[in-house]
Write an enzyme that holds these catalytic residues in place. Structure first.
Site, PDB file in Angstrom:
ATOM      1  N   SER A 197      -7.142   4.260 -15.707  1.00 49.00           N
ATOM      2  CA  SER A 197      -6.073   3.854 -14.801  1.00 49.00           C
ATOM      3  C   SER A 197      -5.697   4.920 -13.784  1.00 49.00           C
ATOM      4  O   SER A 197      -6.353   5.940 -13.663  1.00 49.00           O
ATOM      5  CB  SER A 197      -4.830   3.449 -15.581  1.00 49.00           C
ATOM      6  OG  SER A 197      -4.284   4.577 -16.232  1.00 49.00           O
ATOM      7  N   ALA A 225     -12.667   6.787 -13.274  1.00 51.99           N
ATOM      8  CA  ALA A 225     -12.289   6.903 -11.859  1.00 51.99           C
ATOM      9  C   ALA A 225     -12.068   8.355 -11.443  1.00 51.99           C
ATOM     10  O   ALA A 225     -12.131   8.675 -10.253  1.00 51.99           O
ATOM     11  CB  ALA A 225     -11.033   6.081 -11.580  1.00 51.99           C
ATOM     12  N   THR A 234      -8.987   0.069 -10.102  1.00 50.65           N
ATOM     13  CA  THR A 234      -8.470   0.395 -11.425  1.00 50.65           C
ATOM     14  C   THR A 234      -7.149  -0.348 -11.566  1.00 50.65           C
ATOM     15  O   THR A 234      -6.944  -1.361 -10.902  1.00 50.65           O
ATOM     16  CB  THR A 234      -8.340   1.927 -11.615  1.00 50.65           C
ATOM     17  OG1 THR A 234      -7.977   2.209 -12.973  1.00 50.65           O
ATOM     18  CG2 THR A 234      -7.363   2.566 -10.671  1.00 50.65           C
ATOM     19  N   TYR A 235      -6.267   0.124 -12.418  1.00 51.86           N
ATOM     20  CA  TYR A 235      -4.948  -0.499 -12.531  1.00 51.86           C
ATOM     21  C   TYR A 235      -3.894   0.595 -12.533  1.00 51.86           C
ATOM     22  O   TYR A 235      -4.159   1.756 -12.852  1.00 51.86           O
ATOM     23  CB  TYR A 235      -4.839  -1.383 -13.778  1.00 51.86           C
ATOM     24  CG  TYR A 235      -5.080  -0.654 -15.081  1.00 51.86           C
ATOM     25  CD1 TYR A 235      -4.021  -0.123 -15.811  1.00 51.86           C
ATOM     26  CD2 TYR A 235      -6.365  -0.494 -15.582  1.00 51.86           C
ATOM     27  CE1 TYR A 235      -4.242   0.551 -17.003  1.00 51.86           C
ATOM     28  CE2 TYR A 235      -6.600   0.172 -16.762  1.00 51.86           C
ATOM     29  CZ  TYR A 235      -5.528   0.690 -17.482  1.00 51.86           C
ATOM     30  OH  TYR A 235      -5.751   1.362 -18.656  1.00 51.86           O
ATOM     31  N   LYS A 282       0.843  -1.197   0.000  1.00 56.55           N
ATOM     32  CA  LYS A 282       0.000   0.000   0.000  1.00 56.55           C
ATOM     33  C   LYS A 282       0.872   1.238   0.000  1.00 56.55           C
ATOM     34  O   LYS A 282       1.997   1.232   0.504  1.00 56.55           O
ATOM     35  CB  LYS A 282      -0.973   0.025   1.174  1.00 56.55           C
ATOM     36  CG  LYS A 282      -0.394   0.471   2.492  1.00 56.55           C
ATOM     37  CD  LYS A 282      -1.511   0.684   3.507  1.00 56.55           C
ATOM     38  CE  LYS A 282      -0.947   1.140   4.835  1.00 56.55           C
ATOM     39  NZ  LYS A 282      -2.004   1.516   5.769  1.00 56.55           N
TER      40      LYS A 282
END
Length: 126
Positions: free
Chosen positions: A25, A75, A57-58, A9
């Site tokens: 993204s 997003a 998302t990525y 994280k």
């Protein structure tokens, strides 16, 4: 049994851009990706501290050392510049791996510059 655990994280990063018309993204400073172990194109969950929204998302690689955290595409409706977010990636492991596994926790300042890393969270007081 397979378990899903926190892999990495980036804690309380500041959103620098919200680009609605970008393909999609979340662009993340490449240095933060490297330190966290989050890979380009890996699925990430983003938790917006300011408004409570949570979305997936990525990751895509932003310029190294830029401090960029750009929430893109649809997003971009979930975050705006200045919002604090927690960016998480998860992985799967079996029970034996889980017994010894430690995530990579990356902490940044308000300019998204690394302050420190850790492999465990402090215990929450009652």
């Amino acid at each position: 049994m397979q378990l899903t655990l926190l892999k990495a994280k980036i804690h309380r990063a500041t959103v620098t851009h919200a680009e609605l018309h970008y393909e999609g993204s979340c662009a993340i400073d490449g240095r933060l990706l490297d330190i966290s172990g989050i890979r380009q194109y890996e699925r990430i969950d983003i938790y917006n501290v300011n408004n409570g929204k949570r979305f997936s998302t990525y990751a895509i690689r932003g310029e190294e050392g830029s401090g960029v955290i750009s929430v893109n595409g649809a997003a971009a409706h979930q975050a705006q510049p200045g919002d604090l977010v927690i960016i998480c990636a998860y992985g799967h492991c079996d029970e034996a791996e889980a017994a010894v596994y430690k995530p990579t926790l990356v902490y940044v300042d308000r300019d998204n510059r690394l302050t420190h890393t850790n492999h465990s969270m402090p215990k929450q007081a009652a």
